[in-house]
Design a protein around this motif. Structure first.
Motif, PDB file in Angstrom:
ATOM      1  N   VAL A  32       0.819  -1.211   0.000  1.00 61.08           N
ATOM      2  CA  VAL A  32       0.000   0.000   0.000  1.00 61.08           C
ATOM      3  C   VAL A  32       0.853   1.262   0.000  1.00 61.08           C
ATOM      4  O   VAL A  32       0.529   2.233  -0.673  1.00 61.08           O
ATOM      5  CB  VAL A  32      -0.988  -0.001   1.192  1.00 61.08           C
ATOM      6  N   GLU A  77      -6.424   8.661   1.223  1.00 59.09           N
ATOM      7  CA  GLU A  77      -6.815   7.454   0.494  1.00 59.09           C
ATOM      8  C   GLU A  77      -5.869   6.298   0.798  1.00 59.09           C
ATOM      9  O   GLU A  77      -6.310   5.160   1.005  1.00 59.09           O
ATOM     10  CB  GLU A  77      -6.854   7.716  -1.023  1.00 59.09           C
ATOM     11  N   LYS A  81      -6.988   2.833   2.746  1.00 54.34           N
ATOM     12  CA  LYS A  81      -6.740   1.514   2.160  1.00 54.34           C
ATOM     13  C   LYS A  81      -5.883   0.679   3.102  1.00 54.34           C
ATOM     14  O   LYS A  81      -6.155  -0.511   3.314  1.00 54.34           O
ATOM     15  CB  LYS A  81      -6.078   1.631   0.793  1.00 54.34           C
ATOM     16  N   ASP A  85      -7.100  -2.860   4.653  1.00 53.63           N
ATOM     17  CA  ASP A  85      -6.347  -4.066   4.296  1.00 53.63           C
ATOM     18  C   ASP A  85      -5.744  -4.724   5.531  1.00 53.63           C
ATOM     19  O   ASP A  85      -5.691  -5.960   5.625  1.00 53.63           O
ATOM     20  CB  ASP A  85      -5.260  -3.744   3.271  1.00 53.63           C
TER      21      ASP A  85
END
Length: 156
Positions: A32, A77, A81, A85
């Motif tokens: 990520v 963002e 995420k 996750d």
């Protein structure tokens, strides 16, 4: 760069589960954020049932809490995420419901962090930071990178 502390109560985590969670957290952070896997630390801490309270009452069901300290500078963002996750890693390995998993991220300015004996770089400046390290440390981190790229999170 990231240090993740996994606290759990009412959950039995075998060493294999801890290994899977640590690998999953490491791989997720790497995927990520793009930060090298050799920066990710994962520390586990079990909590006795009578040491965990919610709303002033003892917690009677299994819970997992992930507290991550990461470098500041990423977009909202990316952080959203990342926390989703990470939640999914914990759920897939532990078998807990999402409502039993808590994930918190705390951002720290890189200038207020030292790892491997050096002040950390701003996000995106890792290559310049790495180039300024001693050859011995570069070799050590390169070996860790090679090893971590062979290992990947694979939930059972």
């Amino acid at each position: 760069m990231p240090t993740y502390t996994v606290k759990f109560s009412g959950v039995d985590l075998a060493p294999a589960h801890k290994n899977l969670i640590a690998r999953g957290i490491t791989d997720t952070h790497n995927a990520v954020t793009g930060a090298e896997a050799y920066f990710a630390q994962v520390i586990f801490s079990g909590t006795h049932r009578d040491d965990h309270f919610l709303g002033g009452k003892p917690v009677n069901e299994p819970q997992m809490f992930l507290h991550g300290q990461i470098r500041a500078g990423r977009t909202a963002e990316v952080k959203q995420k990342l926390i989703r996750d990470l939640r999914d890693v914990l759920a897939s390995v532990s078998g807990l419901d999402n409502s039993q998993i808590w994930v918190y991220l705390v951002e720290l300015p890189p200038a207020q962090m030292i790892e491997y004996g050096e002040i950390l770089p701003e996000s995106g400046k890792e290559s310049e930071w790495f180039a300024g390290l001693s050859p011995r440390l570069q070799e050590k981190l390169a070996a860790m990178h090679a090893m971590s790229s062979k290992l990947r999170f694979r939930p059972e």
